[in-house]
Write a protein that holds these residues in place. Structure first.
Motif, short mmCIF file in Angstrom:
data_model
loop_
_atom_site.label_atom_id
_atom_site.label_comp_id
_atom_site.label_asym_id
_atom_site.label_seq_id
_atom_site.Cartn_x
_atom_site.Cartn_y
_atom_site.Cartn_z
N SER A 145 7.48 -21.53 33.19
CA SER A 145 7.44 -21.89 34.61
C SER A 145 6.84 -20.77 35.45
CB SER A 145 8.85 -22.23 35.10
OG SER A 145 9.39 -23.31 34.36
N VAL A 146 7.20 -19.54 35.12
CA VAL A 146 6.63 -18.40 35.85
C VAL A 146 5.14 -18.25 35.55
CG1 VAL A 146 6.76 -15.91 36.18
CG2 VAL A 146 8.86 -17.22 35.88
N GLN A 147 4.77 -18.38 34.27
CA GLN A 147 3.36 -18.27 33.91
C GLN A 147 2.54 -19.39 34.56
OE1 GLN A 147 2.28 -15.69 32.57
NE2 GLN A 147 3.31 -15.05 30.70
N ALA A 148 3.14 -20.56 34.74
CA ALA A 148 2.43 -21.67 35.39
C ALA A 148 2.05 -21.30 36.82
CB ALA A 148 3.30 -22.92 35.38
N GLU A 149 2.95 -20.66 37.55
CA GLU A 149 2.64 -20.25 38.92
C GLU A 149 1.57 -19.15 38.95
OE1 GLU A 149 4.33 -21.72 42.08
OE2 GLU A 149 3.81 -22.97 40.37
N VAL A 150 1.64 -18.27 37.96
CA VAL A 150 0.61 -17.21 37.87
C VAL A 150 -0.75 -17.82 37.62
CG1 VAL A 150 -0.17 -15.24 36.51
CG2 VAL A 150 2.26 -15.45 37.11
N LEU A 151 -0.83 -18.75 36.67
CA LEU A 151 -2.11 -19.39 36.35
C LEU A 151 -2.60 -20.27 37.48
CD1 LEU A 151 -1.39 -20.30 32.62
CD2 LEU A 151 -3.07 -18.65 33.45
N ARG A 152 -1.69 -20.93 38.16
CA ARG A 152 -2.09 -21.77 39.30
C ARG A 152 -2.71 -20.92 40.40
NH1 ARG A 152 0.17 -24.28 44.06
NH2 ARG A 152 1.99 -22.92 43.90
N ALA A 153 -2.11 -19.76 40.64
CA ALA A 153 -2.69 -18.86 41.64
C ALA A 153 -4.08 -18.39 41.20
CB ALA A 153 -1.77 -17.66 41.86
N GLY A 154 -4.23 -18.11 39.90
CA GLY A 154 -5.54 -17.71 39.41
C GLY A 154 -6.57 -18.81 39.52
N ILE A 155 -6.17 -20.05 39.22
CA ILE A 155 -7.10 -21.19 39.33
C ILE A 155 -7.53 -21.40 40.78
CG2 ILE A 155 -7.25 -23.70 39.11
CD1 ILE A 155 -5.46 -23.45 36.62
N LEU A 156 -6.59 -21.31 41.70
CA LEU A 156 -6.92 -21.49 43.12
C LEU A 156 -7.78 -20.36 43.67
CD1 LEU A 156 -3.51 -22.86 44.46
CD2 LEU A 156 -5.59 -24.16 43.95
N SER A 157 -7.77 -19.21 42.99
CA SER A 157 -8.58 -18.07 43.46
C SER A 157 -10.05 -18.17 43.04
CB SER A 157 -7.99 -16.76 42.93
OG SER A 157 -8.17 -16.66 41.52
N VAL A 158 -10.37 -19.11 42.15
CA VAL A 158 -11.77 -19.29 41.74
C VAL A 158 -12.56 -19.79 42.94
CG1 VAL A 158 -13.33 -20.55 40.21
CG2 VAL A 158 -11.11 -19.74 39.37
N PRO A 159 -13.71 -19.19 43.26
CA PRO A 159 -14.50 -19.63 44.42
C PRO A 159 -14.82 -21.12 44.38
CG PRO A 159 -15.37 -17.58 43.55
CD PRO A 159 -14.32 -18.04 42.58
N LYS A 160 -14.67 -21.78 45.53
CA LYS A 160 -14.91 -23.22 45.59
C LYS A 160 -16.36 -23.57 45.30
CE LYS A 160 -11.17 -24.30 48.82
NZ LYS A 160 -10.81 -24.89 50.14
N GLY A 161 -17.26 -22.63 45.58
CA GLY A 161 -18.66 -22.91 45.33
C GLY A 161 -18.95 -23.18 43.86
N GLN A 162 -18.25 -22.46 42.99
CA GLN A 162 -18.44 -22.69 41.56
C GLN A 162 -17.94 -24.06 41.14
OE1 GLN A 162 -17.16 -19.55 39.00
NE2 GLN A 162 -17.73 -17.93 40.42
N VAL A 163 -16.80 -24.47 41.71
CA VAL A 163 -16.25 -25.78 41.39
C VAL A 163 -17.17 -26.88 41.90
CG1 VAL A 163 -14.27 -27.30 41.69
CG2 VAL A 163 -13.93 -24.83 41.44
N GLU A 164 -17.64 -26.73 43.12
CA GLU A 164 -18.54 -27.74 43.70
C GLU A 164 -19.85 -27.81 42.92
OE1 GLU A 164 -18.89 -26.47 47.69
OE2 GLU A 164 -16.89 -27.17 48.29
N ALA A 165 -20.35 -26.66 42.46
CA ALA A 165 -21.58 -26.67 41.67
C ALA A 165 -21.37 -27.39 40.34
CB ALA A 165 -22.04 -25.24 41.43
N ALA A 166 -20.18 -27.19 39.73
CA ALA A 166 -19.88 -27.88 38.47
C ALA A 166 -19.82 -29.39 38.68
CB ALA A 166 -18.56 -27.36 37.90
N TYR A 167 -19.20 -29.82 39.78
CA TYR A 167 -19.17 -31.26 40.07
C TYR A 167 -20.58 -31.79 40.36
CZ TYR A 167 -14.06 -31.37 40.33
OH TYR A 167 -12.73 -31.31 40.03
N ALA A 168 -21.39 -30.96 40.99
CA ALA A 168 -22.74 -31.40 41.36
C ALA A 168 -23.62 -31.68 40.15
CB ALA A 168 -23.41 -30.34 42.25
N ILE A 169 -23.37 -31.01 39.04
CA ILE A 169 -24.19 -31.25 37.84
C ILE A 169 -23.57 -32.32 36.95
CG2 ILE A 169 -25.13 -28.91 37.87
CD1 ILE A 169 -23.18 -28.17 35.64
N GLY A 170 -22.54 -33.01 37.46
CA GLY A 170 -22.00 -34.16 36.75
C GLY A 170 -20.81 -33.89 35.86
#
Length: 290
Positions: A144-169
């Protein structure tokens, strides 16, 4: 004169800080001397007490406890990381029931004291197998503690990278597995290793459910041994504590090494060398030669 973060102390403040430091140091030395005096008075510092560590039987029992501790830590560490990834992904899910379940699970096992969780697993399901009761208790709490740590890490990834990944399908699962989670693990690696250190130390709670880890072995061996009319508790617990400190320092060093290695890692795509371009004068000479 002042600094960006604090005011530089003047002569009076420096003198006061020096006095407090000296008084604090003397107080610590006094407490240490009192502890040594009490241990010496009860015979815990006698040479005969420390000679017990030279016996083969003592070393074998401590080694058995160390193996049991590392075994529980290995399974609890692996399972808690797997559970942490699953809970982190579930809590970021677009499906409301999955997100609610993950949130409730995390909040429940982070709020309940770990000892109670281990005891419930032991008494309720695994009375004849204390190791797995300890492993499951450590898994659900640290997962449960590691889940919160990883969730914080996932949310820290720049949104531009996520949007670019969605943009290429790419689908959301592909974005999560190939873009977000690898970067989250890399960014949060020191925190993940620090929580694994906590997992290692929490294996000592197996003493309560009679799992023969380091602390249980040390206490049991001490209670069954008499030297000069006393049990060698300080010696054996000191040896066990030194083993815990050594393993925790090794894990901390590993976290530091991973962090430095991550900083030095090369990223990006290697670009091919460009072909040389002819100089303008030589190009013109070639045309005139025709």
């Amino acid at each position: 004169m002042s600094s960006v973060l604090y005011d530089v102390p003047g002569p009076r403040a420096k003198a006061r800080n020096l006095i407090l430091s000296v008084v604090g140091g003397i107080a610590l030395l006094g407490v240490g001397a009192f502890i040594v005096f009490r241990l010496a008075r009860t015979g815990q510092l006698a040479p005969e007490m420390w000679e017990i560590l030279q016996y083969t039987s003592t070393q074998e029992r401590i080694l058995e406890g160390l193996v049991a501790t590392l075994k529980a830590f290995f399974f609890a560490g692996i399972f808690s990381l797997i559970l942490g990834v699953l809970l982190a992904v579930a809590r970021l899910s677009d499906h409301l029931p999955i997100r609610w379940f993950a949130t409730a699970f995390i909040e429940l096992f982070r709020a309940v004291p770990l000892l109670i969780t281990i005891f419930v697993f032991w008494q309720g399901f695994l009375i004849n197998d204390p190791m797995w009761a300890l492993v499951l208790g450590l898994t659900v709490y640290n997962g449960s503690v590691q889940a919160e740590v990883l969730r914080a890490g996932i949310l820290s990834v720049p949104k531009g990278q996520v949007e670019a990944a969605y943009a290429i399908g790419m689908r959301k699962s592909q974005v999560m597995l190939t873009v977000q989670i690898p970067q989250a693990v890399r960014a949060m690696m020191p925190t993940i290793i620090s929580q694994l250190v906590v997992t290692l130390k929490d294996t000592s709670l197996g003493y309560i459910i009679v799992y023969e880890e380091l602390l249980y072995v040390a206490r049991q061996f001490s209670d069954n041994t008499l030297i000069n009319g006393s049990n060698p508790e300080v010696v054996l617990l000191g040896a066990v504590g030194a083993l815990y400190v050594g393993i925790c320092l090794l894990l901390s060093w590993f976290a530091t090494w991973l962090e430095k290695r991550g900083r030095r890692a090369k990223t990006g795509i290697k670009v091919a060398d460009a072909e040389p371009v002819a100089e303008p004068d030589k190009a013109l000479d070639g045309k005139d030669g025709k």
